[in-house]
Design an enzyme around this catalytic site. Structure first.
Site, PDB file in Angstrom:
ATOM      1  N   ASP A  42      -4.062 -15.817   0.638  1.00  0.00           N
ATOM      2  CA  ASP A  42      -3.912 -17.192   1.116  1.00  0.00           C
ATOM      3  C   ASP A  42      -3.498 -17.264   2.575  1.00  0.00           C
ATOM      4  O   ASP A  42      -2.949 -16.318   3.145  1.00  0.00           O
ATOM      5  CB  ASP A  42      -2.840 -17.908   0.298  1.00  0.00           C
ATOM      6  CG  ASP A  42      -1.440 -17.383   0.629  1.00  0.00           C
ATOM      7  OD1 ASP A  42      -1.238 -16.157   0.532  1.00  0.00           O
ATOM      8  OD2 ASP A  42      -0.575 -18.189   1.008  1.00  0.00           O
TER       9      ASP A  42
ATOM     10  N   LYS B  79      -4.564  -2.037   4.372  1.00  0.00           N
ATOM     11  CA  LYS B  79      -4.621  -2.010   5.838  1.00  0.00           C
ATOM     12  C   LYS B  79      -3.982  -0.704   6.309  1.00  0.00           C
ATOM     13  O   LYS B  79      -2.788  -0.669   6.629  1.00  0.00           O
ATOM     14  CB  LYS B  79      -3.860  -3.211   6.423  1.00  0.00           C
ATOM     15  CG  LYS B  79      -4.513  -4.574   6.158  1.00  0.00           C
ATOM     16  CD  LYS B  79      -3.718  -5.705   6.820  1.00  0.00           C
ATOM     17  CE  LYS B  79      -4.449  -7.027   6.717  1.00  0.00           C
ATOM     18  NZ  LYS B  79      -3.648  -8.161   7.239  1.00  0.00           N
TER      19      LYS B  79
ATOM     20  N   PHE C  80      -5.929 -10.870   9.956  1.00  0.00           N
ATOM     21  CA  PHE C  80      -5.483 -11.686   8.835  1.00  0.00           C
ATOM     22  C   PHE C  80      -6.690 -12.174   8.026  1.00  0.00           C
ATOM     23  O   PHE C  80      -7.648 -12.706   8.574  1.00  0.00           O
ATOM     24  CB  PHE C  80      -4.672 -12.885   9.349  1.00  0.00           C
ATOM     25  CG  PHE C  80      -4.015 -13.642   8.244  1.00  0.00           C
ATOM     26  CD1 PHE C  80      -2.848 -13.160   7.657  1.00  0.00           C
ATOM     27  CD2 PHE C  80      -4.563 -14.829   7.765  1.00  0.00           C
ATOM     28  CE1 PHE C  80      -2.241 -13.846   6.608  1.00  0.00           C
ATOM     29  CE2 PHE C  80      -3.961 -15.521   6.721  1.00  0.00           C
ATOM     30  CZ  PHE C  80      -2.803 -15.021   6.150  1.00  0.00           C
TER      31      PHE C  80
ATOM     32  N   ASP D  11      -0.195  -4.093   3.181  1.00  0.00           N
ATOM     33  CA  ASP D  11      -0.219  -4.241   4.636  1.00  0.00           C
ATOM     34  C   ASP D  11       0.798  -3.248   5.218  1.00  0.00           C
ATOM     35  O   ASP D  11       0.518  -2.069   5.331  1.00  0.00           O
ATOM     36  CB  ASP D  11       0.103  -5.712   4.943  1.00  0.00           C
ATOM     37  CG  ASP D  11       0.016  -6.087   6.403  1.00  0.00           C
ATOM     38  OD1 ASP D  11       0.171  -5.211   7.257  1.00  0.00           O
ATOM     39  OD2 ASP D  11      -0.176  -7.273   6.721  1.00  0.00           O
TER      40      ASP D  11
ATOM     41  N   ARG E  28      -6.934 -19.146  -1.763  1.00  0.00           N
ATOM     42  CA  ARG E  28      -6.893 -18.117  -2.810  1.00  0.00           C
ATOM     43  C   ARG E  28      -8.104 -18.171  -3.737  1.00  0.00           C
ATOM     44  O   ARG E  28      -8.483 -17.183  -4.338  1.00  0.00           O
ATOM     45  CB  ARG E  28      -5.631 -18.286  -3.677  1.00  0.00           C
ATOM     46  CG  ARG E  28      -4.336 -18.014  -2.951  1.00  0.00           C
ATOM     47  CD  ARG E  28      -3.209 -17.888  -3.962  1.00  0.00           C
ATOM     48  NE  ARG E  28      -1.891 -17.975  -3.362  1.00  0.00           N
ATOM     49  CZ  ARG E  28      -1.240 -16.959  -2.800  1.00  0.00           C
ATOM     50  NH1 ARG E  28      -1.807 -15.787  -2.725  1.00  0.00           N
ATOM     51  NH2 ARG E  28      -0.030 -17.132  -2.297  1.00  0.00           N
TER      52      ARG E  28
ATOM     53  N   GLU F 276      -1.889  -4.966  -6.768  1.00  0.00           N
ATOM     54  CA  GLU F 276      -1.634  -5.782  -5.572  1.00  0.00           C
ATOM     55  C   GLU F 276      -2.929  -6.370  -5.026  1.00  0.00           C
ATOM     56  O   GLU F 276      -3.997  -5.788  -5.203  1.00  0.00           O
ATOM     57  CB  GLU F 276      -1.006  -4.901  -4.477  1.00  0.00           C
ATOM     58  CG  GLU F 276       0.506  -4.886  -4.456  1.00  0.00           C
ATOM     59  CD  GLU F 276       1.104  -6.159  -3.851  1.00  0.00           C
ATOM     60  OE1 GLU F 276       0.389  -7.161  -3.677  1.00  0.00           O
ATOM     61  OE2 GLU F 276       2.295  -6.135  -3.550  1.00  0.00           O
ATOM     62  N   ASP F 277      -2.830  -7.500  -4.325  1.00  0.00           N
ATOM     63  CA  ASP F 277      -3.990  -8.039  -3.614  1.00  0.00           C
ATOM     64  C   ASP F 277      -4.240  -7.217  -2.349  1.00  0.00           C
ATOM     65  O   ASP F 277      -5.351  -6.822  -2.050  1.00  0.00           O
ATOM     66  CB  ASP F 277      -3.804  -9.523  -3.265  1.00  0.00           C
ATOM     67  CG  ASP F 277      -2.489  -9.815  -2.530  1.00  0.00           C
ATOM     68  OD1 ASP F 277      -1.621  -8.916  -2.427  1.00  0.00           O
ATOM     69  OD2 ASP F 277      -2.325 -10.957  -2.064  1.00  0.00           O
TER      70      ASP F 277
ATOM     71  N   GLY G 285      -1.012 -13.319  -5.197  1.00  0.00           N
ATOM     72  CA  GLY G 285      -2.254 -12.850  -4.607  1.00  0.00           C
ATOM     73  C   GLY G 285      -3.156 -12.025  -5.498  1.00  0.00           C
ATOM     74  O   GLY G 285      -4.370 -12.020  -5.331  1.00  0.00           O
TER      75      GLY G 285
HETATM   76  P1  IMP Z   1       3.368  -5.993   3.167  1.00  0.00           P
HETATM   77  O1  IMP Z   1       4.728  -6.093   2.544  1.00  0.00           O
HETATM   78  O2  IMP Z   1       3.428  -6.078   4.670  1.00  0.00           O
HETATM   79  O3  IMP Z   1       2.589  -4.777   2.701  1.00  0.00           O
HETATM   80  O4  IMP Z   1       2.568  -7.269   2.761  1.00  0.00           O
HETATM   81  C1  IMP Z   1       2.116  -7.439   1.486  1.00  0.00           C
HETATM   82  C2  IMP Z   1       1.877  -8.899   1.176  1.00  0.00           C
HETATM   83  O5  IMP Z   1       1.665  -9.689   2.358  1.00  0.00           O
HETATM   84  C3  IMP Z   1       0.629  -9.037   0.357  1.00  0.00           C
HETATM   85  O6  IMP Z   1       0.879  -8.916  -1.015  1.00  0.00           O
HETATM   86  C4  IMP Z   1       0.118 -10.401   0.759  1.00  0.00           C
HETATM   87  O7  IMP Z   1       0.694 -11.388  -0.052  1.00  0.00           O
HETATM   88  C5  IMP Z   1       0.584 -10.571   2.182  1.00  0.00           C
HETATM   89  N1  IMP Z   1      -0.488 -10.249   3.166  1.00  0.00           N
HETATM   90  C6  IMP Z   1      -0.625  -9.116   3.897  1.00  0.00           C
HETATM   91  N2  IMP Z   1      -1.711  -9.166   4.681  1.00  0.00           N
HETATM   92  C7  IMP Z   1      -2.297 -10.351   4.434  1.00  0.00           C
HETATM   93  C8  IMP Z   1      -3.505 -10.992   4.940  1.00  0.00           C
HETATM   94  O8  IMP Z   1      -4.276 -10.468   5.771  1.00  0.00           O
HETATM   95  N3  IMP Z   1      -3.771 -12.213   4.412  1.00  0.00           N
HETATM   96  C9  IMP Z   1      -2.973 -12.833   3.496  1.00  0.00           C
HETATM   97  N4  IMP Z   1      -1.854 -12.273   3.003  1.00  0.00           N
HETATM   98  C10 IMP Z   1      -1.521 -11.043   3.469  1.00  0.00           C
HETATM   99 MG    MG Z   2       0.906 -10.213  -2.527  1.00  0.00          MG
END
Ligand code: IMP
Ligand code: MG
Length: 189
Positions: free
Chosen positions: A171, A143, A164, A115, A177, A111-112, A57
């Site tokens: 993606d 987020k 989302f 979350d 992407r 990071e992209d 990402g």
């Molecule tokens: P986390 O572990 O819940 O913080 O999620 C992190 C990863 O989930 C990111 O690096 C993204 O690859 C993916 N992700 C989280 N939110 C989104 C979204 O809204 N769209 C697409 N990918 C997401």
């Molecule tokens: Mg990611």
């Protein structure tokens, strides 16, 4: 002189079975990256940080951020994921591709999106084993309402809601992407 605006047409994309509408345009994204890069340039002046970019990402954000970094630095790419479809599974997979010497380095995780923070926590845990001098995080999107961890998010370009999103590296099941803007999922009634 009187000027008329053209009727505003909301940009939309369809990826597999889901529809998305424009949320953050590329101009706003680029301005936000300018701001983050400015702070990083100030904080790392005279240092040689290692940017550790989390694939897939972060590839577009990493490229734009690194082009704006003014000093000496190194760049490397790692892979880890906790996502499957449109909601976080919470399960971590392993960090792969960590080949650089981490000990004593100033590491910036790129990071992209952050979350829940599970992915980032996993990256930090595995990085700490290699004894870096410092670890900080730069993310394109954050987020805050979904975030469940205590790790400080040092450089966040844009804060968003829990919906989302796709585009600019993010993606939906592998698609979207390449979009230069960020799109939000359209709720289907
Ligand atoms: P986390 O572990 O819940 O913080 O999620 C992190 C990863 O989930 C990111 O690096 C993204 O690859 C993916 N992700 C989280 N939110 C989104 C979204 O809204 N769209 C697409 N990918 C997401
Ligand atoms: Mg990611």
């Amino acid at each position: 002189m009187i000027t008329f605006d053209f009727p505003f047409i909301m940009k939309q994309v369809k990826l597999a079975d889901k529809s998305f509408q424009l949320y953050i345009d590329s101009k706003k994204i680029n301005l936000a990256i300018d701001e983050v890069a400015k702070k990083i340039n100030e904080d790392y002046k005279g240092k040689c940080p290692l940017f550790l970019c989390v694939l897939n990402g972060s590839f577009l954000f990493a490229a734009d951020l690194l082009k704006r970094f003014k000093g000496e630095c190194e760049v490397s790419f790692v892979k880890i994921s906790s996502y499957d479809g449109t909601s976080s599974s919470g399960e971590l997979r392993k960090l792969i591709g960590l080949n650089e010497k981490i000990e004593g380095r100033d590491v910036i995780v790129v990071e992209d999106i952050v979350d829940t923070g599970f992915t980032l926590e996993g990256v930090y845990e595995q990085l700490k084993i290699h004894k870096p001098k410092t670890i900080k995080t730069a993310t394109l999107l954050f987020k805050p309402n979904a975030y469940q961890k205590d790790i400080e998010i040092n450089y966040s370009a844009l804060s968003v809601g829990n919906e989302f999103l796709v585009g600019f590296g993010l993606d939906y099941d592998g698609l979207g992407r390449n979009l230069e803007d960020i799109y939000i999922i359209k709720e289907t009634a």
